[in-house]
Scaffold this motif. Structure first.
Motif: not given
Length: 192
Positions: A79-98
């Motif tokens: 959903s469009p709302r979830e896409r906005l929040l997915a940015v933060f999921d991506w950021l959390a994943n990126w912080h955890a990995s590199e």
């Protein structure tokens, strides 16, 4: 791939890692040369100066981030709302990995001297792109003021990156996601 482009990529890979993990000021060209296995004249054949190398590293990071983030968002949210929040999921994943040192673009602006440094313009352009990307997602979601929401969400992204750098808090993006959800809900309520 031709030999010069392999060398070019090796220099960029090495400089990207060193500048991010050890800092730009702490990483001289001698260290980049030693770690990459190329000679100093070869480095200067590809990049006329350390400033040019720093700028090329950021240019490449920007291009990678543009492709990586949108692919993540489109794959991990329906959903469009979830896409906005997915940015933060991506950021959390990126912080955890590199991403344990936060945002390379902000770090670069803090390290390079002078407002005329070309890497600072790349960092500003990247941050503008990110705000516009968030605003575009907000527009897709139908918010009445997508530019404002995108800008507000960008504050949360930058805050999470700063907390990672300053406090080593790898959960900062998860906290930012929670706040982003509250902010999105508040914007949604004010639009009704």
């Amino acid at each position: 791939m031709s030999l010069p482009s392999i060398t070019h990529a090796r220099l960029l890979d090495t400089a990207t890692e060193l500048f991010y993990t050890e800092g730009i000021a702490a990483t001289g060209v001698d260290k980049v040369v030693a770690r990459s296995g190329v000679s100093k004249p070869t480095l200067y054949a590809h990049f006329r100066s350390k400033d040019e190398l720093v700028t090329a590293v950021l240019e490449r990071r920007h291009a990678e981030r543009v492709a990586m983030l949108d692919a993540w968002v489109r794959t991990h949210a329906d959903s469009p709302r979830e896409r906005l929040l997915a940015v933060f999921d991506w950021l959390a994943n990126w912080h955890a990995s590199e991403g344990e040192r936060g945002c390379a673009f902000v770090n670069t602006v803090a390290e390079v001297a002078g407002p005329g440094h070309p890497a600072q313009e790349v960092a500003r352009r990247h941050k503008r792109w990110m705000r516009e990307y968030l605003a575009g997602l907000a527009s897709e979601a139908g918010f009445s003021d997508p530019q404002r929401l995108g800008s507000d969400l960008m504050l949360l992204v930058d805050g999470a990156n700063a907390r990672v750098l300053v406090d080593g808090d790898l959960a900062a993006a998860t906290d930012a996601r929670r706040l982003a959800a509250m902010l999105i809900d508040a914007y949604q309520e004010s639009s009704q």
